[in-house]
Enzyme design. Structure first.
Site, mmCIF file in Angstrom:
data_model
loop_
_atom_site.group_PDB
_atom_site.id
_atom_site.type_symbol
_atom_site.label_atom_id
_atom_site.label_comp_id
_atom_site.label_asym_id
_atom_site.label_seq_id
_atom_site.Cartn_x
_atom_site.Cartn_y
_atom_site.Cartn_z
ATOM 1 N N PRO A 132 0.800 -1.228 0.000
ATOM 2 C CA PRO A 132 0.000 0.000 0.000
ATOM 3 C C PRO A 132 0.830 1.274 0.000
ATOM 4 O O PRO A 132 0.459 2.267 -0.618
ATOM 5 C CB PRO A 132 -0.828 -0.139 1.284
ATOM 6 C CG PRO A 132 -1.002 -1.611 1.452
ATOM 7 C CD PRO A 132 0.300 -2.201 0.992
ATOM 8 N N GLU A 368 5.719 -1.661 -12.589
ATOM 9 C CA GLU A 368 7.167 -1.880 -12.783
ATOM 10 C C GLU A 368 7.928 -0.563 -12.926
ATOM 11 O O GLU A 368 8.886 -0.457 -13.692
ATOM 12 C CB GLU A 368 7.409 -2.809 -13.976
ATOM 13 C CG GLU A 368 6.890 -4.208 -13.720
ATOM 14 C CD GLU A 368 7.349 -5.215 -14.747
ATOM 15 O OE1 GLU A 368 8.521 -5.144 -15.169
ATOM 16 O OE2 GLU A 368 6.548 -6.088 -15.102
#
Length: 387
Positions: A132, A368
């Site tokens: 998170p 990514e």
């Protein structure tokens, strides 16, 4: 468009491209309207990819695979799959992203235990690093792994984990020594069904994808599930991303080519004020810019892939991969947006391919490493190179 890039490929890679394209158009394209709009993984699609040998390409031969992983080959497959079926692209990619760290750093016992099931499609893999409050900033992850005799005890929460609801094997990154920051991160293998491990609720996104928020609550795993050494986790994660970050650019190229080709078909068939839309200079300029940007992105992507396969230095690979992902994903958004403009109102109608691409492509600039992170990475490298 292929002929301009043939100088970059070996005869084997050209043959692979033709094989993948034929398979994608014949077998995957008919499935895409359903699989690309269904959040859960299609096991029929998994079996199809496994039967055709695509999942074996992510695993070395000695463990049931087709050979050592090649960045160029992965890019070729992702580009061709992305043109017609994002679900197939996702399944193929995650099998590699989830297990490439085991291929690189796993023990012989770990490789023999986990990789054959990945190669056969019997089990799906997941790469669990994001949290998170720790996405691009991997070093700030909060999940911990505390040694307790012959076990490690994991506690924490992950987020944005692709194939989380369906995977059986998770590559998990946790801090074994929080005081060391990025140097205190280690990597573990966690199997679905382990007490204290919850794959988590399915996340609802703007496009269909199987993501979840895995949770660890006093999850005890054998010490043998550590791969690499304690403190090597950051290096393992970065080596994995340096392989697959470039291939995100290949997905972006595949999305963009499909949107571009659909735009050409639409421009030729749509009659406006008594003539095809393609006859208007405004449309021609859009198509010219789209074609040019796609070619530039493709060159960056395959250059980075070739450098990776050649085994160039880490700094060179990192810069090339970040440049490829940055430019290709930003290009993809522009091309798809222009394709929608050429489609007009039909471009935002459910069931039209370019509308599906519009939703699916937005995440490319986030996962990514965001576009901003790529720019930071590139800037750090070029400043070091400049002395």
């Amino acid at each position: 468009m292929d002929v301009m890039f043939d100088f970059m490929f070996t005869d084997e890679q050209k043959a692979l491209r033709e094989k993948v394209r034929a398979f994608a158009e014949e077998k995957l394209a008919p499935l895409a309207p359903v699989t690309d709009e269904t959040p859960s993984v299609s096991w029929d699609l998994v079996r199809l990819l496994a039967d055709e040998g695509y999942l074996r390409m992510m695993v070395p031969k000695e463990y049931g695979g087709a050979g050592m992983v090649s960045c160029v080959n992965i890019c070729i497959i992702r580009e061709e799959f992305a043109k017609v079926c994002e679900a197939a692209n996702g399944i193929f990619t995650m099998q590699g992203l989830g297990t490439y760290p085991i291929t690189l750093f796993g023990t012989e016992e770990q490789k023999r235990k986990y990789l054959p099931a990945i190669a056969s499609g019997e089990k799906l893999a997941a790469f669990a690093v994001s949290e998170p409050e720790a996405g691009s900033d991997v070093a700030s992850l909060k999940t911990t792994a505390v040694r307790d005799g012959d076990f490690y005890v994991l506690n924490g929460t992950k987020r944005w984990i692709s194939r989380g609801p369906d995977a059986a094997i998770f590559t998990v990154f946790a801090k074994t020594d929080p005081a060391l920051g990025r140097n205190g991160i280690s990597a573990f293998i966690v199997e679905k069904g382990t007490p204290g491990f919850d794959p988590g609720p399915v996340m609802q996104l703007i496009y269909a994808n199987s993501l979840s928020e895995p949770r660890f609550e006093n999850c005890r795993i054998p010490k043998e599930n550590l791969f690499g050494k304690e403190g090597q986790g950051m290096n393992i994660a970065l080596q994995n991303l340096n392989m697959f970050r470039t291939t995100v650019g290949a997905t972006a190229v595949g999305f963009a080519i499909r949107a571009y080709e659909d735009a050409i078909r639409r421009a030729k068939s749509r009659i406006v004020f008594g003539q095809p839309l393609a006859d208007f200079q405004a449309t021609q300029f859009k198509l010219a810019d789209m074609a040019t940007e796609i070619q530039a992105a493709k060159l960056l992507v395959y250059r980075a892939a070739i450098l990776k396969d050649r085994g160039e230095g880490p700094r060179t690979i990192m810069k090339a991969a970040s440049m490829a992902k940055l430019f290709a994903t930003e290009m993809c958004s522009r091309v798809i947006d222009e394709s929608i403009q050429i489609h007009g109102g039909m471009g935002v109608v459910k069931g039209v391919a370019v509308e599906r691409l519009y939703r699916a492509s937005r995440a490319l600039r986030l996962y990514e490493g965001t576009s901003e992170i790529q720019r930071n990475t590139i800037a750090r490298v070029v400043l070091k190179e400049a002395g």
